[in-house]
Write a protein that holds these residues in place. Sequence first.
Motif, PDB file in Angstrom:
ATOM      1  N   ASP B  13       0.831  -1.206   0.000  1.00  0.00           N
ATOM      2  CA  ASP B  13       0.000   0.000   0.000  1.00  0.00           C
ATOM      3  C   ASP B  13       0.864   1.255   0.000  1.00  0.00           C
ATOM      4  O   ASP B  13       0.601   2.211  -0.719  1.00  0.00           O
ATOM      5  CB  ASP B  13      -0.898   0.039   1.249  1.00  0.00           C
ATOM      6  N   TYR B  14       1.892   1.214   0.848  1.00  0.00           N
ATOM      7  CA  TYR B  14       2.755   2.384   0.969  1.00  0.00           C
ATOM      8  C   TYR B  14       3.439   2.682  -0.368  1.00  0.00           C
ATOM      9  O   TYR B  14       3.462   3.816  -0.844  1.00  0.00           O
ATOM     10  CB  TYR B  14       3.796   2.161   2.072  1.00  0.00           C
ATOM     11  N   ALA B  16       2.471   1.799  -3.314  1.00  0.00           N
ATOM     12  CA  ALA B  16       1.487   2.273  -4.294  1.00  0.00           C
ATOM     13  C   ALA B  16       1.208   3.756  -4.083  1.00  0.00           C
ATOM     14  O   ALA B  16       1.075   4.518  -5.048  1.00  0.00           O
ATOM     15  CB  ALA B  16       0.204   1.454  -4.173  1.00  0.00           C
ATOM     16  N   GLY B  17       1.155   4.157  -2.809  1.00  0.00           N
ATOM     17  CA  GLY B  17       0.909   5.568  -2.509  1.00  0.00           C
ATOM     18  C   GLY B  17       2.033   6.463  -3.005  1.00  0.00           C
ATOM     19  O   GLY B  17       1.800   7.525  -3.577  1.00  0.00           O
ATOM     20  N   ARG B  19       4.164   5.756  -5.404  1.00  0.00           N
ATOM     21  CA  ARG B  19       4.156   5.721  -6.867  1.00  0.00           C
ATOM     22  C   ARG B  19       3.090   6.657  -7.423  1.00  0.00           C
ATOM     23  O   ARG B  19       3.339   7.403  -8.371  1.00  0.00           O
ATOM     24  CB  ARG B  19       3.910   4.284  -7.334  1.00  0.00           C
ATOM     25  N   ALA B  20       1.924   6.642  -6.790  1.00  0.00           N
ATOM     26  CA  ALA B  20       0.832   7.496  -7.263  1.00  0.00           C
ATOM     27  C   ALA B  20       1.223   8.971  -7.157  1.00  0.00           C
ATOM     28  O   ALA B  20       0.902   9.774  -8.029  1.00  0.00           O
ATOM     29  CB  ALA B  20      -0.434   7.222  -6.450  1.00  0.00           C
ATOM     30  N   ALA B  21       1.957   9.307  -6.081  1.00  0.00           N
ATOM     31  CA  ALA B  21       2.327  10.711  -5.876  1.00  0.00           C
ATOM     32  C   ALA B  21       3.430  11.157  -6.834  1.00  0.00           C
ATOM     33  O   ALA B  21       3.734  12.340  -6.940  1.00  0.00           O
ATOM     34  CB  ALA B  21       2.762  10.930  -4.438  1.00  0.00           C
ATOM     35  N   ALA B  23       3.353  10.028 -10.082  1.00  0.00           N
ATOM     36  CA  ALA B  23       2.832   9.587 -11.378  1.00  0.00           C
ATOM     37  C   ALA B  23       3.018  10.624 -12.480  1.00  0.00           C
ATOM     38  O   ALA B  23       2.940  10.287 -13.655  1.00  0.00           O
ATOM     39  CB  ALA B  23       1.354   9.224 -11.254  1.00  0.00           C
ATOM     40  N   ASP B  24       3.300  11.878 -12.100  1.00  0.00           N
ATOM     41  CA  ASP B  24       3.478  12.915 -13.130  1.00  0.00           C
ATOM     42  C   ASP B  24       4.825  12.805 -13.832  1.00  0.00           C
ATOM     43  O   ASP B  24       5.030  13.406 -14.876  1.00  0.00           O
ATOM     44  CB  ASP B  24       3.344  14.289 -12.475  1.00  0.00           C
ATOM     45  N   VAL B  60       2.718  10.499   0.439  1.00  0.00           N
ATOM     46  CA  VAL B  60       2.825  11.741  -0.331  1.00  0.00           C
ATOM     47  C   VAL B  60       4.043  12.557   0.112  1.00  0.00           C
ATOM     48  O   VAL B  60       4.806  13.056  -0.719  1.00  0.00           O
ATOM     49  CB  VAL B  60       1.534  12.579  -0.194  1.00  0.00           C
ATOM     50  N   ALA B  63       7.206  10.806  -0.985  1.00  0.00           N
ATOM     51  CA  ALA B  63       7.434  11.030  -2.412  1.00  0.00           C
ATOM     52  C   ALA B  63       8.024  12.420  -2.645  1.00  0.00           C
ATOM     53  O   ALA B  63       8.971  12.591  -3.420  1.00  0.00           O
ATOM     54  CB  ALA B  63       6.131  10.866  -3.186  1.00  0.00           C
TER      55      ALA B  63
END
Lengths: 117, 214
Positions: B13-14, B16-17, B19-21, B23-24, B60, B63
Motif C-alpha cells: 500500500d505504501y 502504491a501511494g 508511486r501514485a504521488a 505519477a506525473d 505523499v 514522495a
Amino acid sequence: MRSSVRYMDPTQLLKGVLDLAVLAVLHTEDGYGYDVLRRLRSAGLDDVGDASVYGTLRRLYQNGVLTTYVVASDEGPHRKYYALNKAGRDQLAHSAKVWRSFSATMDSLLTEPGVSA
Amino acid sequence: MTTVDARAAEVADYLAGVRAALADLPPAQLEALLEDLPEHIAEVAASDPQPLADRLGSPVSFAAETRSAAGLPAAPPPPPSSPSTVASSTAEHVRALAVAANAGLGRLLGYERATLAGPPLRPGWWLARGLLGAGWLLFLAGAISPGALSYAASPGFFAAWLIDPLALLAGAVASTRLGRVSLTNPVARALGWVVDAFVAVAIIDILWILRAAW
C-alpha cells in the motif's frame, strides 16, 4: 517556520552536505540503501530521513558517480549495493576539500573573541 | 490474515501511494527513481516494528522528499477542476480581465480596487433599499386598495400625512439594521438577499412606470 528567534535547523544544514555524507559513508564501505541510512544515523546524523537518503542515492547513481551490484541473500530480499566509482571518489575528494575550508572558516569566525559559547 | 501478510500489504500500500504521488514523472524517470524502493521499504518494515507512516511520514510526503533529494521538480499543483485545458485557459483570461477591470474601475473611484469601494458604500445601499422598498410597498398598497391607507389613518389613529414618512423611516431603519447584522449572521445575510431581490424588482417596476409615464 516563522519566528522572531531562529535557531539553526540541522535538517536545513544537512541538505547541503548530504551528498558528501553519503559519499563518505560509501567510501568507507559499499552499502545498500537502508544500510547507508543506518550508518549515517549511527554516525550522529539522527535527523536524516529515509526519503532523503534514498533520493540522494538514486540521484548520485543517475549522475554516474555510483555503481551498483546486487547481492543475493539467503533470508530476506536481494540487496542492491552502492559503490563509489572513479567519478565518485573525485567528487568526494573535491567536496571534502570545499567542506573543510568552509568548516575552518566558520570555526575561525566562531572563535573570534566574544563569540565563543 | 497473519502478521506477516498484514505487514506485506502495508508495504505494498505504501509503495502504491508513493508511486501514485510521483505519477506525473516521465515513465523512464519514474522507474529509475523507484528502482530499489520496494527493497528499501521492505528493509524498513523488517527492522522497524512501528507502522510505516509513523517512521516515514505519509506516502505523499515521502514522495515529495525523495523527489527533492533526487533533484527532480516538485509535483505540479493538482489539475484545475475544469474539464479541458482550453476551458481553463479561457477561465484564466476571464479572471485576468476581471482583475484588470477591478483595478481600472477602482482607480476611477479613488480606491486601489473597485471591490474595495464596496464595503464603505454598503450602508448607503442599505438606506437606499429601505427607502425604496418601503416606498414601493406604500405605492402598491395604494394602488391595490386606495382606501386601505386612509382607513388605517382614519379618525384619531394617525394623521394620514404621517403614514408615508413613518413607513419610509421604518424601512430605512429596518434595512440598515438588517444590513449591519448580516455582516456576521448568515440568516440575516440570506434575508438581506431576499430584500435586495425585492428592491431590485421594485426598481425595475418603478423604471417601467416612469418609462410609461413619458
